[in-house]
Every structure is written in C-alpha cells, then in structure tokens.
Design an enzyme around this catalytic site. Structure first.
Site, PDB file in Angstrom:
ATOM      1  N   ASP A  96       0.830  -1.192   0.000  1.00 46.83           N
ATOM      2  CA  ASP A  96       0.000   0.000   0.000  1.00 46.83           C
ATOM      3  C   ASP A  96       0.874   1.256   0.000  1.00 46.83           C
ATOM      4  O   ASP A  96       0.770   2.099  -0.877  1.00 46.83           O
ATOM      5  CB  ASP A  96      -0.973  -0.006   1.195  1.00 46.83           C
ATOM      6  CG  ASP A  96      -0.301  -0.353   2.527  1.00 46.83           C
ATOM      7  OD1 ASP A  96       0.944  -0.525   2.568  1.00 46.83           O
ATOM      8  OD2 ASP A  96      -1.024  -0.451   3.541  1.00 46.83           O
ATOM      9  N   ASP A  99       7.026   3.826   3.648  1.00 47.60           N
ATOM     10  CA  ASP A  99       7.301   4.956   4.528  1.00 47.60           C
ATOM     11  C   ASP A  99       8.806   4.982   4.809  1.00 47.60           C
ATOM     12  O   ASP A  99       9.572   5.506   4.009  1.00 47.60           O
ATOM     13  CB  ASP A  99       6.435   4.742   5.782  1.00 47.60           C
ATOM     14  CG  ASP A  99       6.464   5.892   6.748  1.00 47.60           C
ATOM     15  OD1 ASP A  99       6.716   7.016   6.326  1.00 47.60           O
ATOM     16  OD2 ASP A  99       6.230   5.657   7.949  1.00 47.60           O
ATOM     17  N   LYS A 127       6.120   7.622   0.429  1.00 43.31           N
ATOM     18  CA  LYS A 127       6.481   8.778   1.262  1.00 43.31           C
ATOM     19  C   LYS A 127       7.996   8.945   1.218  1.00 43.31           C
ATOM     20  O   LYS A 127       8.696   8.683   2.205  1.00 43.31           O
ATOM     21  CB  LYS A 127       6.046   8.529   2.709  1.00 43.31           C
ATOM     22  CG  LYS A 127       4.569   8.676   2.965  1.00 43.31           C
ATOM     23  CD  LYS A 127       4.277   8.595   4.456  1.00 43.31           C
ATOM     24  CE  LYS A 127       2.823   8.884   4.732  1.00 43.31           C
ATOM     25  NZ  LYS A 127       2.462   8.687   6.141  1.00 43.31           N
ATOM     26  N   ASP A 155      -5.548   2.451   6.995  1.00 44.00           N
ATOM     27  CA  ASP A 155      -6.476   2.522   8.129  1.00 44.00           C
ATOM     28  C   ASP A 155      -6.060   3.536   9.189  1.00 44.00           C
ATOM     29  O   ASP A 155      -4.908   3.981   9.248  1.00 44.00           O
ATOM     30  CB  ASP A 155      -6.556   1.155   8.811  1.00 44.00           C
ATOM     31  CG  ASP A 155      -5.322   0.866   9.656  1.00 44.00           C
ATOM     32  OD1 ASP A 155      -4.196   1.039   9.137  1.00 44.00           O
ATOM     33  OD2 ASP A 155      -5.469   0.505  10.837  1.00 44.00           O
ATOM     34  N   ARG A 161     -10.454   1.480   5.685  1.00 44.46           N
ATOM     35  CA  ARG A 161      -9.852   0.733   4.572  1.00 44.46           C
ATOM     36  C   ARG A 161     -10.813   0.661   3.393  1.00 44.46           C
ATOM     37  O   ARG A 161     -10.414   0.460   2.251  1.00 44.46           O
ATOM     38  CB  ARG A 161      -9.503  -0.693   5.001  1.00 44.46           C
ATOM     39  CG  ARG A 161      -8.466  -0.771   6.114  1.00 44.46           C
ATOM     40  CD  ARG A 161      -7.959  -2.198   6.228  1.00 44.46           C
ATOM     41  NE  ARG A 161      -7.305  -2.472   7.496  1.00 44.46           N
ATOM     42  CZ  ARG A 161      -6.025  -2.224   7.744  1.00 44.46           C
ATOM     43  NH1 ARG A 161      -5.268  -1.662   6.828  1.00 44.46           N
ATOM     44  NH2 ARG A 161      -5.501  -2.523   8.920  1.00 44.46           N
TER      45      ARG A 161
HETATM   46  P1  5GP Z   1       7.639   1.267   6.545  1.00 45.22           P
HETATM   47  O1  5GP Z   1       8.302  -0.009   6.966  1.00 45.22           O
HETATM   48  O2  5GP Z   1       7.921   1.641   5.118  1.00 45.22           O
HETATM   49  O3  5GP Z   1       7.996   2.377   7.488  1.00 45.22           O
HETATM   50  O4  5GP Z   1       6.129   1.028   6.801  1.00 45.22           O
HETATM   51  C1  5GP Z   1       5.163   0.925   5.832  1.00 45.22           C
HETATM   52  C2  5GP Z   1       3.867   0.608   6.528  1.00 45.22           C
HETATM   53  O5  5GP Z   1       3.546   1.662   7.466  1.00 45.22           O
HETATM   54  C3  5GP Z   1       2.709   0.576   5.558  1.00 45.22           C
HETATM   55  O6  5GP Z   1       2.528  -0.699   4.975  1.00 45.22           O
HETATM   56  C4  5GP Z   1       1.548   1.003   6.436  1.00 45.22           C
HETATM   57  O7  5GP Z   1       1.041  -0.116   7.121  1.00 45.22           O
HETATM   58  C5  5GP Z   1       2.168   1.943   7.440  1.00 45.22           C
HETATM   59  N1  5GP Z   1       1.980   3.367   7.050  1.00 45.22           N
HETATM   60  C6  5GP Z   1       2.941   4.236   6.666  1.00 45.22           C
HETATM   61  N2  5GP Z   1       2.408   5.442   6.372  1.00 45.22           N
HETATM   62  C7  5GP Z   1       1.064   5.320   6.567  1.00 45.22           C
HETATM   63  C8  5GP Z   1      -0.034   6.231   6.405  1.00 45.22           C
HETATM   64  O8  5GP Z   1       0.076   7.405   6.021  1.00 45.22           O
HETATM   65  N3  5GP Z   1      -1.271   5.735   6.694  1.00 45.22           N
HETATM   66  C9  5GP Z   1      -1.474   4.457   7.119  1.00 45.22           C
HETATM   67  N4  5GP Z   1      -2.724   4.089   7.377  1.00 45.22           N
HETATM   68  N5  5GP Z   1      -0.446   3.576   7.279  1.00 45.22           N
HETATM   69  C10 5GP Z   1       0.795   4.004   6.994  1.00 45.22           C
END
Ligand code: 5GP
Length: 189
Positions: A96, A99, A127, A155, A161
C-alpha cells in the site's frame, strides 16, 4: 479537494483507478511469459492488489503475507506466511505505502533468500521524504507528503480501509479522541 477541518480528501477515486490501470499495463508489458506471483501485504494492500491484479491481463498468481513490527525496535517478523513457494518465481510485492522502507527491505531480502527468480515492488504510495533505508520501487503509484493517510486500504485503528478515495488526517488529536470521526462526517447530510 474537499473535506473537513480534521481531514481532507487528497486523491480522488478516479485518479487512483486510472493510475492503477497504468501500473497494471506496465506490469503486463514487463512480465510477458514470466507469470508474476503477486505477494499482497495484509491488510492494507488488499484493495490496491485486487484492482491491480485485474489490470494485469497476463497469467498471474496471488498470495498473501502479513508482517508485524515489534515496537520501535524495528524488528520485523512474519505474522502470516505465504502458502505458495517462491523458488524460481517472479515475485511482485504489492504494498500500500512505503514509509521508512524498513518493511519492504526485509521483505525483498526474504524473497531473495527463498530463491525467487526476481523480486520487484508495486507500491501505490511512496512517502519518499521519510525514507530511512534506500529500497527500489519498480512500480510506484503516487509520491505523497508525510501526512498520515487513510482510505483504499489505509487505516486508522482498523477503520477507513473501505473508503474509495484517499484522505489526509489534519487533526491527529481529533482522530485519537474519536476514531470514527471521518465516517460519521461522511454519513451526515
Ligand atoms: P515502513 O516499513 O515503510 O515504514 O512502513 C510501511 C507501513 O507503514 C505501511 O505498509 C503502512 O502499514 C504503514 N503506514 C505508513 N504510512 C502510513 C499512512 O500514512 N497511513 C497508514 N494508514 N499507514 C501508513
């Protein structure tokens, strides 16, 4: 752009749908005769994966996986594993949102360790500004800012969702106080 004082709509349903179709067409072109195995990251990637897989008009398979993160340590474990072997498969991870990039980095390494023939990622949202570790995203839907997003799989406490468009949370405290605040507002005339 429309919305409320606590949340604003940042991506419309039609824009998501047309971008997903573009990604699907690119994937179909690149994976001719390579039967991709979509690995869908639960729970947030389900709506995206369902639309994306149907936009890829070549033979493909779908399986699901869930990871969990242990607090702030960043350690990542498997909450639910695949049932399909990835050995010699062309794996396409469906995420999805990326980050920090930590989840995706771990996952890509895991797939390579299991002997995948190739590993690539389709992520609907990126992001970029929050990235902690460099990780390739071969198919990227939208670059987004660092606001917290909900809708189309994303979510807030398990809610939202099912929204068809993407909303940015403007007032975190309002959502903490009442997690249903946006659905209540969307239902009132
Ligand atoms: P990463 O390991 O890249 O930091 O984490 C990614 C995960 O963080 C995504 O799959 C999601 O579950 C969560 N996440 C990151 N940014 C957002 C956001 O803006 N909204 C939501 N709902 N989840 C996010």
């Amino acid at each position: 752009m429309s919305g409320f004082s606590f949340a604003t709509r940042v991506i419309e349903e039609v824009d998501i749908q047309s971008r997903v179709v573009e990604l699907g067409q690119a994937i179909a072109r690149d994976y001719q005769n390579r039967d991709p195995l979509f690995i869908v990251m639960l729970l947030g990637s389900v709506p995206f994966a369902a639309d994306l897989a149907r936009a890829v008009d070549i033979p493909s398979e779908i399986d699901f996986m869930a990871l969990h993160r242990f607090g702030e340590s960043g350690r990542i474990g498997i909450a639910m594993d695949l049932t399909t072997p990835v050995l010699d498969r062309n794996v396409l991870i469906v995420e999805d949102i990326v980050d920090t990039g930590l989840t995706l980095t771990v996952l890509r390494r895991m797939m390579a360790d299991r002997g995948a023939a190739s590993v690539a990622t389709a992520a609907l949202f990126d992001k970029t500004a929050r990235r902690v570790t460099e990780v390739p995203i071969e198919y990227r839907g939208f670059e987004v800012g660092d606001e917290y997003l909900v809708g189309y799989g994303l979510d807030w406490e398990g809610l939202y969702r099912n929204l068809r468009s993407i909303w940015a949370v403007l007032d975190i405290e309002a959502f903490v106080a009442d997690p249903r605040i946006l659905s209540t507002a969307l239902r009132s005339p």
